[in-house]
Motif scaffolding. Structure first.
Motif, mmCIF file in Angstrom:
data_model
loop_
_atom_site.group_PDB
_atom_site.id
_atom_site.type_symbol
_atom_site.label_atom_id
_atom_site.label_comp_id
_atom_site.label_asym_id
_atom_site.label_seq_id
_atom_site.Cartn_x
_atom_site.Cartn_y
_atom_site.Cartn_z
ATOM 1 N N UNK A 23 0.831 -1.201 0.000
ATOM 2 C CA UNK A 23 0.000 0.000 0.000
ATOM 3 C C UNK A 23 0.867 1.252 0.000
ATOM 4 N N UNK A 24 0.480 2.216 -0.835
ATOM 5 C CA UNK A 24 1.205 3.480 -0.944
ATOM 6 C C UNK A 24 0.198 4.618 -0.827
ATOM 7 N N UNK A 25 0.591 5.661 -0.131
ATOM 8 C CA UNK A 25 -0.209 6.877 -0.042
ATOM 9 C C UNK A 25 0.616 8.061 -0.500
ATOM 10 N N UNK A 26 -0.044 9.019 -1.109
ATOM 11 C CA UNK A 26 0.637 10.237 -1.554
ATOM 12 C C UNK A 26 -0.248 11.428 -1.254
ATOM 13 N N UNK A 72 4.432 14.408 -0.801
ATOM 14 C CA UNK A 72 4.857 13.404 0.176
ATOM 15 C C UNK A 72 4.325 12.044 -0.272
ATOM 16 N N UNK A 73 5.149 11.020 -0.114
ATOM 17 C CA UNK A 73 4.787 9.649 -0.463
ATOM 18 C C UNK A 73 5.199 8.755 0.696
ATOM 19 N N UNK A 74 4.310 7.818 1.076
ATOM 20 C CA UNK A 74 4.625 6.935 2.200
ATOM 21 C C UNK A 74 4.251 5.497 1.871
ATOM 22 N N UNK A 95 4.990 20.550 -11.262
ATOM 23 C CA UNK A 95 5.860 21.069 -10.195
ATOM 24 C C UNK A 95 7.162 21.592 -10.777
ATOM 25 N N UNK A 96 7.669 22.655 -10.188
ATOM 26 C CA UNK A 96 8.963 23.186 -10.584
ATOM 27 C C UNK A 96 10.085 22.287 -10.123
ATOM 28 N N UNK A 97 11.261 22.489 -10.689
ATOM 29 C CA UNK A 97 12.429 21.668 -10.386
ATOM 30 C C UNK A 97 12.822 21.698 -8.913
ATOM 31 N N UNK A 98 12.527 22.810 -8.219
ATOM 32 C CA UNK A 98 12.942 22.952 -6.823
ATOM 33 C C UNK A 98 11.892 22.497 -5.813
ATOM 34 N N UNK A 99 10.774 21.961 -6.272
ATOM 35 C CA UNK A 99 9.707 21.517 -5.371
ATOM 36 C C UNK A 99 10.191 20.314 -4.552
ATOM 37 N N UNK A 100 9.975 20.336 -3.231
ATOM 38 C CA UNK A 100 10.407 19.222 -2.397
ATOM 39 C C UNK A 100 9.485 18.005 -2.524
ATOM 40 N N UNK A 101 10.122 16.827 -2.539
ATOM 41 C CA UNK A 101 9.406 15.557 -2.544
ATOM 42 C C UNK A 101 9.913 14.774 -1.338
ATOM 43 N N UNK A 102 9.015 14.534 -0.379
ATOM 44 C CA UNK A 102 9.371 13.803 0.829
ATOM 45 C C UNK A 102 8.930 12.353 0.686
ATOM 46 N N UNK A 103 9.877 11.448 0.792
ATOM 47 C CA UNK A 103 9.586 10.023 0.764
ATOM 48 C C UNK A 103 9.698 9.523 2.193
ATOM 49 N N UNK A 104 8.711 8.728 2.637
ATOM 50 C CA UNK A 104 8.688 8.298 4.034
ATOM 51 C C UNK A 104 8.276 6.840 4.152
ATOM 52 N N UNK A 105 8.594 6.271 5.310
ATOM 53 C CA UNK A 105 8.140 4.922 5.641
ATOM 54 C C UNK A 105 7.151 5.014 6.791
ATOM 55 N N UNK A 106 6.348 3.985 6.945
ATOM 56 C CA UNK A 106 5.383 3.970 8.044
ATOM 57 C C UNK A 106 6.078 3.895 9.399
ATOM 58 N N UNK A 107 7.349 3.500 9.419
ATOM 59 C CA UNK A 107 8.088 3.451 10.680
ATOM 60 C C UNK A 107 8.799 4.763 11.009
ATOM 61 N N UNK A 108 8.671 5.768 10.133
ATOM 62 C CA UNK A 108 9.198 7.089 10.456
ATOM 63 C C UNK A 108 10.429 7.548 9.707
#
Length: 129
Positions: A23-26, A72-74, A95-108
């Motif tokens: 399962x993935x959430x964004x 954000x993607x988890x 999105x522009x080139x400088x837009x942040x993309x946060x990748x995360x896990x369910x464990x933090x």
């Protein structure tokens, strides 16, 4: 980014992943502060499913928004999971080139990159002139 991670984690619970059990959430934020979320939806006729990022982008477009300022993607994985190649291009569309993309896990665990780092050499409308 904490609110985006929370939104992605919440929608991840609604993912339809009976085949991979992955399962993935964004969630993404638009310039005006709206947050749109999506989850992966698998289909027995693989690869006809959709990714979480694509679902969030579709929801954003359906609402009339067109500019992403954060993503954000988890997932429940050993390390923060990056977006697939197709979703990298989909994100770069809005999105522009400088837009942040946060990748995360369910464990933090978390890892942040920019759209440019996620998709160097992105194909854009400039190539079509």
């Amino acid at each position: 980014m904490d609110d985006l991670i929370a939104a992605a984690a919440a929608v991840r619970e609604n993912a339809h992943a009976p085949y991979s059990n992955f399962k993935v959430g964004a969630a993404l934020r638009t310039r005006d502060g709206q947050v749109f979320a999506g989850c992966n939806v698998e289909n027995v006729a693989f690869p006809e499913g959709t990714c979480a990022e694509a679902g969030a982008i579709a929801a954003m477009c359906a609402a009339g928004a067109r500019e992403i300022v954060a993503v954000a993607v988890i997932a429940d994985s050993p390390a923060p999971v990056p977006c697939c190649g197709g979703c990298r291009q989909k994100i770069a569309e809005f999105a522009g080139a400088d837009v942040p993309v946060m990748m995360a896990t369910t464990s933090g665990a978390r890892r942040q990159v920019t759209v440019a780092e996620l998709l160097p050499g992105a194909f854009d409308a400039g190539f079509m002139k």
